[in-house]
Write a protein that holds these residues in place. Structure first.
Motif, PDB file in Angstrom:
ATOM      1  N   UNK A 137       0.882  -1.160   0.000  1.00  0.00           N
ATOM      2  CA  UNK A 137       0.000   0.000   0.000  1.00  0.00           C
ATOM      3  C   UNK A 137       0.922   1.213   0.000  1.00  0.00           C
ATOM      4  N   UNK A 138       0.933   1.925  -1.137  1.00  0.00           N
ATOM      5  CA  UNK A 138       1.897   3.026  -1.248  1.00  0.00           C
ATOM      6  C   UNK A 138       1.449   4.250  -0.457  1.00  0.00           C
ATOM      7  N   UNK A 139       0.277   4.141   0.190  1.00  0.00           N
ATOM      8  CA  UNK A 139      -0.223   5.279   0.973  1.00  0.00           C
ATOM      9  C   UNK A 139      -0.360   4.905   2.444  1.00  0.00           C
ATOM     10  N   UNK A 140       0.501   4.012   2.918  1.00  0.00           N
ATOM     11  CA  UNK A 140       0.416   3.593   4.322  1.00  0.00           C
ATOM     12  C   UNK A 140       1.821   3.484   4.904  1.00  0.00           C
ATOM     13  N   UNK A 141       2.032   4.169   6.021  1.00  0.00           N
ATOM     14  CA  UNK A 141       3.352   4.104   6.655  1.00  0.00           C
ATOM     15  C   UNK A 141       3.314   4.747   8.022  1.00  0.00           C
ATOM     16  N   UNK A 142       4.467   4.756   8.673  1.00  0.00           N
ATOM     17  CA  UNK A 142       4.574   5.266  10.031  1.00  0.00           C
ATOM     18  C   UNK A 142       4.050   6.690  10.183  1.00  0.00           C
ATOM     19  N   UNK A 143       4.170   7.498   9.121  1.00  0.00           N
ATOM     20  CA  UNK A 143       3.698   8.879   9.218  1.00  0.00           C
ATOM     21  C   UNK A 143       2.191   8.952   9.457  1.00  0.00           C
ATOM     22  N   UNK A 144       1.460   7.925   9.026  1.00  0.00           N
ATOM     23  CA  UNK A 144       0.004   7.920   9.272  1.00  0.00           C
ATOM     24  C   UNK A 144      -0.284   7.781  10.762  1.00  0.00           C
ATOM     25  N   UNK A 145       0.562   7.018  11.452  1.00  0.00           N
ATOM     26  CA  UNK A 145       0.400   6.878  12.901  1.00  0.00           C
ATOM     27  C   UNK A 145       0.643   8.251  13.570  1.00  0.00           C
ATOM     28  N   UNK A 146       1.736   8.906  13.112  1.00  0.00           N
ATOM     29  CA  UNK A 146       2.069  10.229  13.679  1.00  0.00           C
ATOM     30  C   UNK A 146       0.925  11.214  13.440  1.00  0.00           C
ATOM     31  N   UNK A 165       4.526  17.679  15.229  1.00  0.00           N
ATOM     32  CA  UNK A 165       4.825  16.522  14.390  1.00  0.00           C
ATOM     33  C   UNK A 165       6.024  15.753  14.960  1.00  0.00           C
ATOM     34  N   UNK A 166       7.058  16.485  15.332  1.00  0.00           N
ATOM     35  CA  UNK A 166       8.260  15.849  15.874  1.00  0.00           C
ATOM     36  C   UNK A 166       7.955  15.158  17.216  1.00  0.00           C
ATOM     37  N   UNK A 167       7.136  15.861  18.059  1.00  0.00           N
ATOM     38  CA  UNK A 167       6.812  15.297  19.381  1.00  0.00           C
ATOM     39  C   UNK A 167       6.004  14.007  19.236  1.00  0.00           C
ATOM     40  N   UNK A 168       5.081  13.973  18.269  1.00  0.00           N
ATOM     41  CA  UNK A 168       4.253  12.773  18.078  1.00  0.00           C
ATOM     42  C   UNK A 168       5.116  11.607  17.618  1.00  0.00           C
ATOM     43  N   UNK A 169       6.015  11.861  16.684  1.00  0.00           N
ATOM     44  CA  UNK A 169       6.868  10.774  16.200  1.00  0.00           C
ATOM     45  C   UNK A 169       7.756  10.253  17.342  1.00  0.00           C
ATOM     46  N   UNK A 170       8.293  11.177  18.125  1.00  0.00           N
ATOM     47  CA  UNK A 170       9.151  10.744  19.243  1.00  0.00           C
ATOM     48  C   UNK A 170       8.361   9.948  20.279  1.00  0.00           C
ATOM     49  N   UNK A 171       7.119  10.382  20.538  1.00  0.00           N
ATOM     50  CA  UNK A 171       6.284   9.650  21.501  1.00  0.00           C
ATOM     51  C   UNK A 171       6.002   8.245  20.978  1.00  0.00           C
ATOM     52  N   UNK A 172       5.722   8.155  19.677  1.00  0.00           N
ATOM     53  CA  UNK A 172       5.451   6.840  19.079  1.00  0.00           C
ATOM     54  C   UNK A 172       6.672   5.924  19.234  1.00  0.00           C
ATOM     55  N   UNK A 173       7.852   6.486  18.969  1.00  0.00           N
ATOM     56  CA  UNK A 173       9.070   5.671  19.101  1.00  0.00           C
ATOM     57  C   UNK A 173       9.253   5.219  20.549  1.00  0.00           C
ATOM     58  N   UNK A 174       8.987   6.122  21.492  1.00  0.00           N
ATOM     59  CA  UNK A 174       9.123   5.756  22.915  1.00  0.00           C
ATOM     60  C   UNK A 174       8.117   4.663  23.262  1.00  0.00           C
ATOM     61  N   UNK A 175       6.918   4.784  22.708  1.00  0.00           N
ATOM     62  CA  UNK A 175       5.860   3.823  23.041  1.00  0.00           C
ATOM     63  C   UNK A 175       6.066   2.457  22.380  1.00  0.00           C
TER      64      UNK A 175
END
Ligand code: AMP
Length: 553
Positions: A222-231, A261-271
């Motif tokens: 799916x070329x429209x699905x990736x980690x950025x969608x979670x963020x 945007x940066x805070x959400x990605x970092x939180x996701x990585x921590x989680x």
């Protein structure tokens, strides 16, 4: 000869690796200590170019001149479905080049995706040179298994613009499988899946490995699905919360959005390791009375999973389809390899385990495994190891148009190079004077969905009833992916032929012009040092098949 590095030129992040003195692939880290380079390029109004993390930081404040996801555009036509989809979403402009290719427009200037990708490759090359302490000029670059010849050639051209000789283009799942050592385990034919969930795309490949030969049996994703969608889901939730509480719309405040945007990605990585973390954003914006909004909230992994359940659900169908295309059941696969940063997310791993009925392999670092595999292959090419005999294959079916929109395959995909295929055709009308054979590459049964490569016309055919004149078509593809096609009328022996080199959309002259222009710019702005003077065109290469007029927008 200088050493050959391995480059994973990713949609969201790129990574570079090389073999160490013992022949082990290792990720190369430059002076800034980052293990991956975000695949982002940003231009200031004065023409200064920022690449990687510095460019990504400008995503919100300089959105129209900050380009990401260029891998979605390279070697593509602007009117392709997923290019139009991306163009609607991207904050920068995607425009049609004179030949219909998708380019970007930055500060009013059209820029080819090859040039944008070259900026990323140049940065990656610089990282390699910093890490190795020596000049680097040769690389193996990876691409998705489904890239066609034009996309592969455009990637090579980007390398050339960046001053790199791309000695081989390698399929990403093959690189990942190599890095995991899939070719070294056991005897006989092994079947594996490579599950790759990156920042912006999801790719699933089913492969077989036998005697060191890797074969891609089926691809999907799916070329429209990736980690950025979670963020983005997390970000949207916070934007709503802030609006409900303070009546302030953060989407209109670029700096706040960038931090969010940066805070959400970092939180996701921590989680992905903890079950709970804190998002803290002091002075995010001002409320309606001018008082600062200090956002601070705990967030749990479970909350994110609830918020993104539909994204997780979207992983299943492409896997089932790829298994069906490969005519395999999950229990026939020996191993599932995880690739891409987002496969660190625990629920993604659970979904993989459910679909494939086995625990996925997590032996390697998923962000780096493709680059490590490319470095491994570079070691094989350099003669440092004779570990695996990787054979190149045709990535897609090659065939001809029949009727209005039919596609007759002459050379099936995954044919080992060099390869030769032959097929007989007959005339369809009374006293047919000529045949015009249109050559296409792609996997769709509807020829209009495939890419036109060129055409052979055979005229002065002898008169006769329908079916009386038979034409033999012989196709060969050599190890450089150069396609030669000959059509021969069997009674008279008349023949016509065409040779088609892969074209990424830029001619060799255009590539050299870009290189020279960049050198002149660098001498003014003090950019990356480059050796040598002006490059001259010594050979003029061009595609026999010029892009069709009807493909222009
Ligand atoms: P890639 O394109 O393979 O570099 O993957 C990038 C994506 O992986 C981005 O969306 C990252 O946010 C995500 N990612 C990287 N590390 C982690 C992690 N530890 N947990 C969850 N996602 C991650």
């Amino acid at each position: 000869m200088s050493r050959i590095i391995g480059i994973d030129l990713g949609t969201t992040n790129s990574c570079v690796a090389s073999t160490d003195s013992k022949g082990h692939p290792t990720t190369l880290v430059g002076l800034d200590n980052e293990r991956t380079v975000p695949s982002w390029v940003s231009w200031s109004t004065s023409g200064q170019v920022a690449v990687g993390t510095r460019a990504k930081r400008q995503a919100v404040t300089n959105a129209s001149a900050t380009v990401y996801g260029v891998k979605r555009l390279i070697g593509r036509k602007v009117n392709a479905d997923d290019v139009s989809w991306f163009a609607r979403l991207a904050p920068f402009r995607i425009v049609a080049a004179p030949n219909g290719d998708a380019w970007v427009r930055v500060h009013g200037q059209p820029v080819s995706p090859q040039e944008v990708a070259a900026h990323i490759l140049r940065r990656v090359r610089q990282v390699a040179e910093e890490a190795l302490g020596e000049p680097v000029t040769r690389a193996v670059v990876t691409v998705p298994a489904y890239f066609d010849d034009a996309q592969r050639q455009a990637t090579r051209d980007a390398g050339q613009i960046a001053g790199l000789d791309v000695v081989r283009i390698l399929n990403e799942p093959t690189a990942a499988a190599l890095a995991y050592g899939a070719h070294r385990v056991g005897e006989g034919r092994r079947l594996i899946a490579v599950f790759d969930l990156g920042g912006g795309t999801f790719d699933i490949s089913i492969m077989s490995v036998e005697n060191g030969i890797f074969e891609v049996l089926a691809t999907g994703g799916d070329s429209a699905l990736g980690g950025e969608d979670w963020d983005r889901r997390m970000l949207e939730r916070i934007v709503d919360e802030v609006f409900d509480q303070y009546r302030v719309d953060l989407t209109g405040i670029p700096m706040a959005m960038s931090r969010l945007r940066e805070a959400c990605e970092n939180a996701k990585k921590a989680l992905s390791v903890e079950t709970e973390t804190m998002i803290q954003l002091p002075f995010l914006a001002n409320d309606q009375h001018g008082a600062p909004i200090n956002y601070e909230r705990p967030v749990t992994r479970e909350q994110i999973d609830t918020l993104t359940k539909d994204l997780l659900d979207r992983l299943e169908a492409p896997c089932r389809r790829a298994l069906a295309d490969a005519r395999l059941q999950p229990d026939q696969l020996e191993e599932v390899l995880l690739v891409g940063g987002m496969t660190r997310w625990p629920s993604v791993q659970t979904v993989v385990e459910t679909i494939f009925e086995k625990k996925p392999s997590k032996g390697a670092n998923p962000d780096e495994v493709v680059a490590l595999g490319a470095a491994h292959y570079a070691g094989i090419l350099a003669g440092d190891s004779n570990d695996a005999a990787l054979l190149d294959v045709t990535p897609h079916d090659i065939g001809i148009k029949v009727g209005d929109s039919g596609f007759a395959v002459v050379m099936p995909r995954n044919s080992m190079l060099p390869v030769r295929a032959r097929r007989l055709f007959a005339t369809t009308t009374e006293n047919q004077k000529f045949v015009s054979i249109e050559l296409y590459q792609g996997d769709a049964t509807d020829v209009t969905k495939n890419r036109k490569l060129g055409q052979v016309v055979l005229d002065d055919l002898p008169p006769g009833p329908p079916g009386s004149t038979r034409v033999e078509l012989v196709m060969t593809v050599d190890v450089e992916s150069i396609l030669s096609v000959t059509a021969r009328e069997l009674r008279t022996g008349r023949e016509a032929s065409v040779t088609i080199r892969p074209s990424g959309g830029l001619s060799q002259r255009e590539i050299v012009e870009i290189i020279n222009r960049r050198r002149q710019e660098n001498s003014h702005v003090g950019g990356l040092p480059m050796q040598g003077g002006t490059v001259r065109v010594t050979t003029r290469e061009h595609a026999i098949s010029k892009p069709d007029d009807d493909e222009k927008k």
